[in-house]
Design a protein around this motif. Structure first.
Motif, PDB file in Angstrom:
ATOM      1  N   SER A   1       0.871  -1.246   0.226  1.00 35.56           N
ATOM      2  CA  SER A   1       0.059   0.074  -0.080  1.00 35.56           C
ATOM      3  C   SER A   1       1.139   1.176   0.071  1.00 35.56           C
ATOM      4  N   LEU A   2       0.105   2.099  -0.708  1.00 31.27           N
ATOM      5  CA  LEU A   2       1.305   3.671  -0.398  1.00 31.27           C
ATOM      6  C   LEU A   2      -0.743   4.290  -0.615  1.00 31.27           C
ATOM      7  N   ARG A   3       0.513   5.530   0.447  1.00 29.60           N
ATOM      8  CA  ARG A   3      -0.630   6.797   0.108  1.00 29.60           C
ATOM      9  C   ARG A   3      -0.141   8.078   0.052  1.00 29.60           C
ATOM     10  N   LEU A   4      -0.884   8.451  -0.987  1.00 29.90           N
ATOM     11  CA  LEU A   4      -0.105   9.459  -1.771  1.00 29.90           C
ATOM     12  C   LEU A   4      -0.819  10.963  -1.421  1.00 29.90           C
ATOM     13  N   SER A   5      -0.067  11.863  -1.107  1.00 30.25           N
ATOM     14  CA  SER A   5      -0.884  12.973  -0.873  1.00 30.25           C
ATOM     15  C   SER A   5      -0.561  14.370  -1.855  1.00 30.25           C
ATOM     16  N   CYS A   6      -1.089  15.536  -1.739  1.00 29.77           N
ATOM     17  CA  CYS A   6      -1.086  16.834  -2.988  1.00 29.77           C
ATOM     18  C   CYS A   6      -1.166  17.987  -1.893  1.00 29.77           C
ATOM     19  N   ALA A   7      -0.387  18.469  -1.684  1.00 30.70           N
ATOM     20  CA  ALA A   7      -0.785  19.990  -0.585  1.00 30.70           C
ATOM     21  C   ALA A   7      -0.996  21.142  -2.002  1.00 30.70           C
TER      22      ALA A   7
ATOM     23  N   PHE B   1     -11.705  25.953  -1.870  1.00 30.73           N
ATOM     24  CA  PHE B   1     -10.808  24.636  -2.033  1.00 30.73           C
ATOM     25  C   PHE B   1     -11.894  23.909  -2.241  1.00 30.73           C
ATOM     26  N   SER B   2     -12.852  23.762  -1.432  1.00 33.11           N
ATOM     27  CA  SER B   2     -14.376  22.691  -1.497  1.00 33.11           C
ATOM     28  C   SER B   2     -15.180  23.138  -2.492  1.00 33.11           C
ATOM     29  N   LEU B   3     -14.676  24.375  -3.424  1.00 35.18           N
ATOM     30  CA  LEU B   3     -15.428  23.744  -4.399  1.00 35.18           C
ATOM     31  C   LEU B   3     -15.141  23.712  -6.148  1.00 35.18           C
ATOM     32  N   TYR B   4     -14.164  23.904  -5.835  1.00 29.87           N
ATOM     33  CA  TYR B   4     -13.597  22.466  -7.259  1.00 29.87           C
ATOM     34  C   TYR B   4     -13.464  21.223  -6.923  1.00 29.87           C
ATOM     35  N   THR B   5     -13.383  20.393  -7.672  1.00 26.69           N
ATOM     36  CA  THR B   5     -12.912  18.563  -7.883  1.00 26.69           C
ATOM     37  C   THR B   5     -11.420  18.516  -7.914  1.00 26.69           C
ATOM     38  N   MET B   6     -11.273  17.450  -7.451  1.00 25.08           N
ATOM     39  CA  MET B   6      -9.593  17.202  -7.109  1.00 25.08           C
ATOM     40  C   MET B   6     -10.047  16.088  -8.063  1.00 25.08           C
TER      41      MET B   6
ATOM     42  N   ILE C   1     -10.109   8.268  -2.990  1.00 29.64           N
ATOM     43  CA  ILE C   1      -9.527   9.849  -2.745  1.00 29.64           C
ATOM     44  C   ILE C   1     -10.517  10.678  -1.330  1.00 29.64           C
ATOM     45  N   SER C   2      -9.404  10.884  -0.509  1.00 33.04           N
ATOM     46  CA  SER C   2     -10.595  11.722   0.007  1.00 33.04           C
ATOM     47  C   SER C   2      -9.456  13.497  -0.080  1.00 33.04           C
ATOM     48  N   ARG C   3     -10.245  14.045   0.802  1.00 34.74           N
ATOM     49  CA  ARG C   3      -9.087  15.614   1.333  1.00 34.74           C
ATOM     50  C   ARG C   3      -9.960  16.116   2.505  1.00 34.74           C
ATOM     51  N   ASP C   4      -8.835  17.184   2.716  1.00 37.32           N
ATOM     52  CA  ASP C   4      -8.794  17.335   3.965  1.00 37.32           C
ATOM     53  C   ASP C   4      -9.176  18.924   3.662  1.00 37.32           C
TER      54      ASP C   4
ATOM     55  N   VAL D   1      -5.439  16.612  -0.054  1.00 34.25           N
ATOM     56  CA  VAL D   1      -5.533  15.330  -0.908  1.00 34.25           C
ATOM     57  C   VAL D   1      -5.544  14.459  -1.084  1.00 34.25           C
ATOM     58  N   PHE D   2      -6.597  13.130  -1.768  1.00 38.85           N
ATOM     59  CA  PHE D   2      -5.181  11.866  -0.358  1.00 38.85           C
ATOM     60  C   PHE D   2      -4.886  10.923  -1.150  1.00 38.85           C
ATOM     61  N   LEU D   3      -4.822  10.286  -1.664  1.00 27.18           N
ATOM     62  CA  LEU D   3      -4.913   8.851  -2.175  1.00 27.18           C
ATOM     63  C   LEU D   3      -4.194   7.873  -2.149  1.00 27.18           C
ATOM     64  N   GLN D   4      -5.110   7.255  -1.167  1.00 30.08           N
ATOM     65  CA  GLN D   4      -5.185   5.694  -0.455  1.00 30.08           C
ATOM     66  C   GLN D   4      -5.007   4.439  -1.399  1.00 30.08           C
ATOM     67  N   MET D   5      -3.670   4.113  -1.225  1.00 30.09           N
ATOM     68  CA  MET D   5      -3.804   3.404  -2.308  1.00 30.09           C
ATOM     69  C   MET D   5      -3.290   1.719  -1.957  1.00 30.09           C
ATOM     70  N   SER D   6      -4.438   0.670  -2.020  1.00 31.25           N
ATOM     71  CA  SER D   6      -4.153  -0.912  -1.106  1.00 31.25           C
ATOM     72  C   SER D   6      -3.400  -1.984  -2.724  1.00 31.25           C
ATOM     73  N   SER D   7      -3.479  -2.918  -2.299  1.00 30.80           N
ATOM     74  CA  SER D   7      -3.568  -4.327  -3.072  1.00 30.80           C
ATOM     75  C   SER D   7      -2.972  -3.712  -4.467  1.00 30.80           C
TER      76      SER D   7
END
Length: 125
Positions: A17-23, A33-38, A71-74, A80-86
């Motif tokens: 697994s890996l977790r990508l972040s986008c600051a 920020f919330s008005l944009y699609t990421m 995909i999630s966002r704070d 924005v995050f991308l949690q990748m597994s398997s």
């Protein structure tokens, strides 16, 4: 000017697994920020950039990653995050974060207004 910076890529083995972040920077507030699609896209050598996942009013995923990626966002941190597994060798590529000035997610790279420089993900078999 909106800027996106990805991190979290690396070399892993299949099944890991890996977790990508986008600051992000340049959004005037969490609301802006919330008005944009990421979105997250990826590009393997010799191939076109392809859609992976996006989060706006809803979340969307490429069929190839459904059930494995999340995909999630704070909003407070404008990240924005991308949690990748398997992970599979076919997931190898440069992963790009992008921002689309609409709340409805788009799968088309051409619709995205801002892009990061990318982070490399390599999955060995």
């Amino acid at each position: 000017q909106v800027q996106l910076v990805e991190s979290g890529g690396g070399l892993v083995q299949a099944g890991d697994s890996l977790r990508l972040s986008c600051a992000t920077s340049g959004f005037t507030s969490g609301l802006a920020f919330s008005l944009y699609t990421m979105g997250w896209f990826r590009q393997a050598p010799g191939k076109e950039r392809e859609f992976v996942a996006a989060i706006g009013t809803v979340s969307q995923y490429a069929d190839s990653v459904k059930g494995r990626f999340t995909i999630s966002r704070d909003i407070a941190k404008k990240t924005v995050f991308l949690q990748m597994s398997s992970l599979k060798p076919d997931d190898t590529g440069a992963y790009y974060c992008a921002a689309h000035a609409r709340r409805s997610p788009s799968l088309r790279p051409v619709d995205y207004n801002y892009w990061g420089q990318g982070t490399q993900v390599t999955v060995s078999s």
